[in-house]
Design an enzyme around this catalytic site. Structure first.
Site, PDB file in Angstrom:
ATOM      1  N   ARG A   1       0.831  -1.198   0.000  1.00 11.86           N
ATOM      2  CA  ARG A   1       0.000   0.000   0.000  1.00 11.86           C
ATOM      3  C   ARG A   1       0.873   1.257   0.000  1.00 11.86           C
ATOM      4  O   ARG A   1       0.563   2.244  -0.657  1.00 11.86           O
ATOM      5  CB  ARG A   1      -0.949  -0.018   1.195  1.00 11.86           C
TER       6      ARG A   1
ATOM      7  N   LYS B   1      -2.771   6.436   1.406  1.00  7.18           N
ATOM      8  CA  LYS B   1      -2.617   6.862   2.792  1.00  7.18           C
ATOM      9  C   LYS B   1      -1.685   8.062   2.824  1.00  7.18           C
ATOM     10  O   LYS B   1      -0.502   7.936   3.131  1.00  7.18           O
ATOM     11  CB  LYS B   1      -2.073   5.686   3.624  1.00  7.18           C
TER      12      LYS B   1
ATOM     13  N   GLU C   1     -16.389   6.001   4.338  1.00  7.11           N
ATOM     14  CA  GLU C   1     -15.668   5.414   5.462  1.00  7.11           C
ATOM     15  C   GLU C   1     -15.589   6.412   6.601  1.00  7.11           C
ATOM     16  O   GLU C   1     -15.978   7.572   6.467  1.00  7.11           O
ATOM     17  CB  GLU C   1     -14.267   4.973   5.048  1.00  7.11           C
TER      18      GLU C   1
END
Ligand SMILES: *Cc1c(COP(=O)(O)O)cnc(C)c1O
Length: 342
Positions: free
Chosen positions: A83, A185, A221
């Site tokens: 990620r 992220k 989210e």
């Protein structure tokens, strides 16, 4: 620097502590130079670093777990490496190989092994890898130098409740744009989420739930965790969208719900006006683990899921299964657990 004797491992929240060791590597002239373990928790960087002005910064979060027999292990660290590679690609930052990432994580855990909390109350050693653009850059373009660093902090619960439900509220703001950086992220997403998050806290909620940035009709989210719901027919449902962060915890729960609990699972649209289909709901992430959502406020209406005070049975089962694997009490799927000590 904190000493082991000064840490109350039974009452940890989610707060920074200056542990003895962190790892650092510097990217310069097209290559990583590993500095290895350092003791200084401060960084000396140029005032013209791109991370400071243009948000060229990303990060990861994963945990080291102490097992009943005292060993230390990691949960799916390669997923975090992958990620981070995607986040770095999106921000035009250099790649850290999976091996370099995982080896560095292990070295930080070993060096700070005294600070991995004892087995038994859910506390863990949280690892925070970061990458920032540094060096002297004024114009809007990617930096020429980068710092990759990993520090560690012993942590307990992220949301105050732990496995007791807390309430959330939707936000009128967006944390990420459609086709923006929501699936990465990166620091900028969090900068955008600070104000809505604070407003939610001030109104007595644990955090806010973001809706899709196009129409504000679908749940995306929570600010730092993914959303899931359990339907009346026992289906595990979680939103699918390009602007949410693909949570390792969420994908692990999807797998466990299907393969260990025999549930049907679905990644798809979760409309904010169709919450009646759910008997339970929760927020999931490495820091949050599984935090049951008691109620969700939206435009003045409060929807209670299972209960505002008790955990639903499926959420409970998922929690026990996930944490059982992470702490080594239950054998997990092949490749999920990486031992750090033998
Ligand atoms: C890190 C993060 C999560 C949780 O992902 P995990 O891999 O489960 O820790 C969820 N949402 C956002 C926005 C995040 O930054």
């Amino acid at each position: 620097m904190v000493k082991k004797e000064d840490v109350d491992f039974n009452n940890l929240g989610f707060d920074y502590l200056n542990l003895p060791y962190r790892y650092q590597a510097i990217y310069r002239d097209g290559d990583w130079q590993e500095e290895g373990l350092l003791t200084d928790n401060e960084m000396h960087i140029s005032e013209a670093a791109t991370a400071l002005h243009y948000g060229q910064a990303d990060f990861e979060g994963l945990k080291a777990y102490r097992t009943k027999s005292g060993q230390i292990q990691l949960f799916r660290p390669e997923e975090n490496a992958h990620r981070m590679q995607k986040s770095c690609a999106r921000l035009l930052m250099p790649q850290v190989s999976t091996k370099m990432f995982v080896d560095a994580v292990k070295s930080v855990v070993r060096a700070n092994a005294d600070f991995v909390p004892p087995y038994g109350n859910g506390a863990t050693l949280y690892l925070r890898p970061i990458m920032i653009g540094v060096g002297d850059t004024l114009g809007v373009h990617p930096a020429s130098e980068y710092i990759f660093r990993i520090f560690a902090v012993p942590v307990g619960n992220y949301f105050k409740g732990g496995l007791t439900p807390t309430n959330f509220t939707t936000s009128q703001y967006d944390r990420a744009a459609h086709k923006g950086t929501g699936q990465n992220k990166v620091g900028g997403n969090y900068a955008a989420s600070l104000m809505p998050g604070e407003q939610a806290h001030q109104n007595g909620y644990s955090d806010c739930v973001y809706l899709d940035p196009i129409e504000h009709k679908k749940i995306e989210e929570v600010g730092s965790a993914n959303f899931f719901g359990i339907t009346k027919d026992n289906v595990f449902v979680t939103p699918k969208s390009d602007s949410i962060l693909p949570s390792v915890t969420k994908y692990s729960l999807l797998y466990l719900a299907a393969n260990n609990l025999g549930m049907q699972t679905k990644e798809g649209d979760v409309f904010i006006d169709q919450l009646d289909q759910f008997t339970e709901a929760g927020a999931c992430g490495t820091a949050a683990v599984i935090s049951p959502i008691g109620a969700l406020e939206h435009e003045g209406n409060v929807h209670v899921f299972y209960s505002e005070t008790e955990v639903g049975p499926v959420t409970q089962k998922l929690y026990e299964l996930l944490t059982g694997i992470q702490f080594g009490d239950i054998e997990g799927p092949k490749g999920w657990i990486l031992p750090v000590t033998e």
